[in-house]
Design an enzyme around this catalytic site. Structure first.
Site, mmCIF file in Angstrom:
data_model
loop_
_atom_site.group_PDB
_atom_site.id
_atom_site.type_symbol
_atom_site.label_atom_id
_atom_site.label_comp_id
_atom_site.label_asym_id
_atom_site.label_seq_id
_atom_site.Cartn_x
_atom_site.Cartn_y
_atom_site.Cartn_z
ATOM 1 N N TYR A 101 0.852 -1.199 0.000
ATOM 2 C CA TYR A 101 0.000 0.000 0.000
ATOM 3 C C TYR A 101 0.879 1.238 0.000
ATOM 4 C CZ TYR A 101 -5.045 -0.303 0.151
ATOM 5 O OH TYR A 101 -6.358 -0.406 -0.218
ATOM 6 N N GLU A 138 -0.684 4.821 -0.514
ATOM 7 C CA GLU A 138 -1.489 6.021 -0.798
ATOM 8 C C GLU A 138 -0.650 7.277 -0.617
ATOM 9 O OE1 GLU A 138 -5.041 6.002 1.552
ATOM 10 O OE2 GLU A 138 -5.920 4.386 0.361
ATOM 11 N N ASP A 173 -6.315 13.594 -25.209
ATOM 12 C CA ASP A 173 -6.270 12.180 -24.828
ATOM 13 C C ASP A 173 -5.570 11.466 -25.979
ATOM 14 O OD1 ASP A 173 -6.715 9.494 -24.526
ATOM 15 O OD2 ASP A 173 -8.859 9.667 -24.103
ATOM 16 N N THR A 209 -3.296 5.962 -22.105
ATOM 17 C CA THR A 209 -3.162 4.642 -21.503
ATOM 18 C C THR A 209 -1.767 4.143 -21.854
ATOM 19 O OG1 THR A 209 -4.130 3.695 -23.494
ATOM 20 C CG2 THR A 209 -5.602 4.003 -21.605
ATOM 21 N N LYS A 241 -1.781 0.360 -25.161
ATOM 22 C CA LYS A 241 -2.138 0.305 -26.588
ATOM 23 C C LYS A 241 -0.838 0.330 -27.401
ATOM 24 C CE LYS A 241 -6.735 2.300 -25.917
ATOM 25 N NZ LYS A 241 -6.825 2.938 -24.590
ATOM 26 N N ARG A 267 -1.669 -2.634 -18.567
ATOM 27 C CA ARG A 267 -2.968 -1.953 -18.620
ATOM 28 C C ARG A 267 -2.993 -0.849 -17.576
ATOM 29 N NH1 ARG A 267 -7.354 -3.054 -21.301
ATOM 30 N NH2 ARG A 267 -6.160 -4.675 -22.349
HETATM 31 N N1 DSN Z 1 -9.982 3.056 -25.540
HETATM 32 C C1 DSN Z 1 -11.066 2.216 -25.978
HETATM 33 C C2 DSN Z 1 -10.670 1.484 -27.218
HETATM 34 O O1 DSN Z 1 -10.166 2.164 -28.072
HETATM 35 O O2 DSN Z 1 -10.865 0.279 -27.393
HETATM 36 C C3 DSN Z 1 -11.628 1.411 -24.922
HETATM 37 O O3 DSN Z 1 -12.073 2.261 -23.897
#
Ligand code: DSN
Length: 411
Positions: free
Chosen positions: A67, A69, A220, A246, A249, A255
Site C-alpha cells: 500500500y 497512498e 487524450d 493509456t 495500446k 494496462r
Molecule cells: N480506448 C477504448 C478502445 O479504443 O478500445 C476502450 O475504452
C-alpha cells in the site's frame, strides 16, 4: 511471447499457468484457454497489444502486496508524502517511472503515473481544470471520440455541459467547425484525441483555437501515444495543458493510465487522482509502466512503431484495392475503419463471423452511422498487436484477402 505463426518464443513462463491451476484449476484453465486464443488468433483490435514478459513479470511482482497512498515527493520535499510506512523503495520506483516517462516524450511536463486507466486519467484531468457544469467542446463517440469525451452514458456527459465538433463528409476532423463552435460556445475546455480516428490530429490548430477563446486544451492521446513517442505523429507536448494516455495500446505496456500536465497544474492533477478519484496506487503496475517507458526509449521500439504505421497503410491499401470503403479513405496511424454501410450485414455480424475464423477485431460506429453502437456499420482494424508478433506488409495484405473471402461468403 509467440511469433506470427503462433509458436512460443520460450520466454513466456507457461509454468505459471500450471502453478495457478494448483490453487484454482478453474482460473488456471481459463487463463490457459485465453492464452491459446491469443496465440492462435490474428489479433486486430486497435487498442490491444502484447507487452513484454518483463512488463508482465513486474506487474506480477511483490509490489502487488504494498500500500502506498499518497505521492513520493522525496526529491522535492526530502520527505515521503505517503500515508504508509515502508515506502522507501516504491517511492524511488515511482519517481524513476515519472523520470522515464518524461524521457519518452522529451518533456518537462509534470507526470502522474498512478491512474488505473485512461478513463480515470480523463476523469482526473477534467477535475483538475473544471467544475461540474462547465462547458467542454469535444468529439463524439460515433465520430471517433471516446466514452469519456462526453458520451451521455458516461460521467463526462453527466457532469459537464458537452458540445461537439464534427467531422467532414470524408470523416476528417473539421477544424473550421471546431473554430466556429469554439467562438460560438466559448467552452472552458477543448478536448481532442480519439479511439477510432485514422488521421493525424492537428494539435497546433487546436491549441491556436483554444488560445483564441481562452479555453483550456486537453489531449487524450491514448491510441497514438506510441506514435508520438516514436516521432510518427506530431506531439501535443508544449501545446496542451493536460495530456492523458493509456499505457497498453501502442505504447505496449501494462494496462493503465498516465496523466501529464503543464507544471502549473501539477498540484491540481495530483489531488484529482489521489485522494479524489483513487485510493492506493498499483505499484506493481507502476513498475510495469516504468519497464515499458524504458522499452519505449529504445531504437527497437522506434523501428516497431514505424513498422506499425507502414503495415497499417499496406493493410488499408489492400482493402481499397479489393473495392472496400475506408472512413477518410485511408490511414496515417495504427488503425483504420472499414465502412460496411453498403453491405446487408452489420459490424457486429462481421466481428462474430471473423471470431469464428480466428480473426479478432471490434465492431465500431462510423460517422453518421444509422445503426446503434451495439450493431454498427463499421469495424475498427489495428496493426499494433500483430506487428509485435512480427507481421510485415505482405502478412497484413494476406489477412485483408482472407477477410475479403469471409465477407464474400456472407453476402
Ligand atoms: N480506448 C477504448 C478502445 O479504443 O478500445 C476502450 O475504452
Amino acid at each position: 511471447m509467440f511469433n506470427k505463426k503462433g509458436a512460443d518464443s520460450n520466454t513466456y513462463n507457461v509454468d505459471n499457468i500450471e502453478f495457478i491451476k494448483k490453487a484454482s484449476h478453474k482460473v488456471g484453465e481459463l487463463i490457459e484457454k485465453e492464452y491459446l486464443r491469443q496465440k492462435n488468433n490474428v489479433e486486430l483490435i486497435a487498442s490491444e497489444n502484447y507487452c513484454s514478459e518483463a512488463v508482465l513479470a513486474a506487474c506480477g511482482s511483490c509490489l502487488s502486496w504494498k500500500y502506498a497512498e499518497g505521492y513520493p515527493y522525496v526529491r522535492t520535499s526530502g520527505n515521503t508524502g505517503r500515508y504508509y510506512g515502508g515506502t522507501e523503495f516504491v517511492d524511488l520506483l515511482e519517481e524513476y517511472a515519472c523520470d522515464k516517462w518524461r524521457e519518452v516524450f522529451k518533456t518537462d511536463y509534470h507526470v502522474n503515473v498512478q491512474p488505473h486507466s485512461g478513463s480515470q486519467a480523463n476523469f482526473s484531468g477534467y477535475k483538475a481544470l473544471l467544475n461540474p457544469g462547465d462547458t467542454i467542446l469535444s468529439l463524439t463517440l460515433d465520430n471517433g471520440g471516446h466514452l469519456t469525451h462526453g458520451s451521455s452514458v458516461n460521467f463526462s456527459g453527466k457532469l459537464y455541459d458537452m458540445h461537439f465538433y464534427d467531422v467532414d463528409d470524408r470523416g476528417f476532423i473539421d477544424m473550421e467547425d471546431v473554430r466556429n463552435k469554439a467562438h460560438d460556445i466559448k467552452p472552458k475546455l477543448i478536448m481532442t484525441g480519439a479511439s477510432a480516428y485514422s488521421r493525424i490530429i492537428d494539435f497546433e490548430a487546436f491549441a491556436e483555437i483554444a488560445n483564441e477563446v481562452g479555453a483550456y486544451f486537453m489531449v487524450d492521446m491514448a491510441h497514438i501515444a506510441g506514435l508520438v513517442a516514436a516521432g510518427e505523429h506530431p506531439s501535443p507536448f508544449g501545446l496542451a495543458d493536460i495530456i492523458t494516455t493509456t499505457t497498453h495500446k501502442t505504447l505496449r505496456g501494462p494496462r493503465g493510465g498516465l496523466i501529464f500536465s503543464k507544471p502549473e497544474f501539477a498540484k491540481k492533477v495530483d489531488s484529482a487522482v489521489f485522494p479524489y478519484a483513487q485510493g492506493g496506487p498499483l505499484e506493481h503496475v507502476i513498475a510495469g509502466k516504468a519497464v515499458c517507458a524504458e522499452e519505449a526509449c529504445s531504437d527497437d521500439y522506434k523501428k516497431y512503431i514505424h513498422q506499425v504505421v507502414v503495415n497499417c497503410k499496406a493493410f488499408a491499401d489492400e482493402f481499397l484495392k479489393l473495392g472496400y470503403k475506408i472512413v477518410t479513405g485511408g490511414t496515417d496511424n495504427h488503425l483504420f475503419m472499414l465502412d460496411l454501410s453498403e453491405f446487408n450485414f452489420s459490424g457486429k455480424d462481421l466481428q462474430e463471423k471473423l471470431d469464428e475464423n480466428g480473426i479478432t477485431l471490434n465492431k465500431n460506429c462510423i460517422p453518421c452511422d444509422k445503426k446503434s453502437p451495439k450493431e454498427t456499420s463499421g469495424v475498427r482494424i489495428g496493426t499494433a498487436p500483430m506487428t509485435t508478433r512480427g507481421y510485415v506488409e505482405e502478412d497484413f495484405r494476406e489477412v485483408a484477402r482472407r477477410i475479403d473471402s469471409i465477407i464474400k461468403a456472407m453476402k
